[in-house]
Design an enzyme around this catalytic site. Structure first.
Site, PDB file in Angstrom:
ATOM      1  N   HIS A 196      43.196  45.037  38.621  1.00 30.27           N
ATOM      2  CA  HIS A 196      42.576  44.287  37.540  1.00 30.27           C
ATOM      3  C   HIS A 196      43.293  44.580  36.227  1.00 30.27           C
ATOM      4  O   HIS A 196      43.768  45.684  36.010  1.00 30.27           O
ATOM      5  CB  HIS A 196      41.083  44.586  37.413  1.00 30.27           C
ATOM      6  CG  HIS A 196      40.739  46.029  37.241  1.00 30.27           C
ATOM      7  ND1 HIS A 196      40.833  46.959  38.256  1.00 30.27           N
ATOM      8  CD2 HIS A 196      40.284  46.713  36.163  1.00 30.27           C
ATOM      9  CE1 HIS A 196      40.446  48.145  37.812  1.00 30.27           C
ATOM     10  NE2 HIS A 196      40.117  48.027  36.537  1.00 30.27           N
ATOM     11  N   ASP A 215      33.784  41.949  30.934  1.00 34.82           N
ATOM     12  CA  ASP A 215      33.440  43.286  31.400  1.00 34.82           C
ATOM     13  C   ASP A 215      31.979  43.564  31.064  1.00 34.82           C
ATOM     14  O   ASP A 215      31.515  43.229  29.969  1.00 34.82           O
ATOM     15  CB  ASP A 215      34.359  44.314  30.727  1.00 34.82           C
ATOM     16  CG  ASP A 215      34.291  45.678  31.373  1.00 34.82           C
ATOM     17  OD1 ASP A 215      33.228  46.330  31.279  1.00 34.82           O
ATOM     18  OD2 ASP A 215      35.302  46.108  31.951  1.00 34.82           O
ATOM     19  N   HIS A 246      40.645  47.891  43.026  1.00 35.52           N
ATOM     20  CA  HIS A 246      41.064  46.487  43.153  1.00 35.52           C
ATOM     21  C   HIS A 246      41.859  46.203  41.889  1.00 35.52           C
ATOM     22  O   HIS A 246      41.373  46.465  40.780  1.00 35.52           O
ATOM     23  CB  HIS A 246      39.845  45.557  43.235  1.00 35.52           C
ATOM     24  CG  HIS A 246      40.196  44.112  43.466  1.00 35.52           C
ATOM     25  ND1 HIS A 246      39.936  43.480  44.659  1.00 35.52           N
ATOM     26  CD2 HIS A 246      40.790  43.196  42.666  1.00 35.52           C
ATOM     27  CE1 HIS A 246      40.351  42.222  44.578  1.00 35.52           C
ATOM     28  NE2 HIS A 246      40.870  42.028  43.360  1.00 35.52           N
TER      29      HIS A 246
END
Length: 118
Positions: free
Chosen positions: A104, A33, A102
């Site tokens: 994740h 990240d 999306h």
């Protein structure tokens, strides 16, 4: 809601935005990240166009479902979380805190995580 092909993870999957890759196979990409919330913070995403876990579970193939689930554990092991543990988290929708449309999973590790919800 339809899938937004211009979300940041779609751009990463197309190679338009770089990432610090941890793991990749035919169905999954995992990367660090860019704004880590814990000592270890890795994202695991399917390569298919899925908005969230609900969308994924209703549309993904059995192979994609298995590969994503296996990847979460595999990635946690790759980042050294096997012995002390980790948290795998996915947010769904605005009330669930989802920011990128999306699917994740966040893998948090490397330190004590604390309470689930405050």
């Amino acid at each position: 809601m339809s899938y937004d092909k211009n979300n940041i993870f779609a751009k990463i999957l197309r190679g338009e935005i770089p990432c610090k890759k941890v793991y990749e196979n035919d169905h999954v990409l995992a990367f660090h990240d860019i704004n880590p919330q814990k000592k270890v913070h890795v994202l695991v995403i399917p390569k298919g166009e899925y908005i969230d876990l609900n969308d994924f579970n209703s549309k993904a193939s059995d192979k994609e479902i298995v590969e994503l689930n296996k990847a979460v554990t595999h990635v946690a092991n790759l980042v050294g979380a096997k012995d002390k543990g980790f948290r795998a988290l996915t947010n769904i929708g605005s009330d669930g805190g989802q920011e990128v449309p999306h699917l994740h999973f966040h893998i948090f590790a490397g330190e004590k995580i604390g309470k689930m919800v405050s």
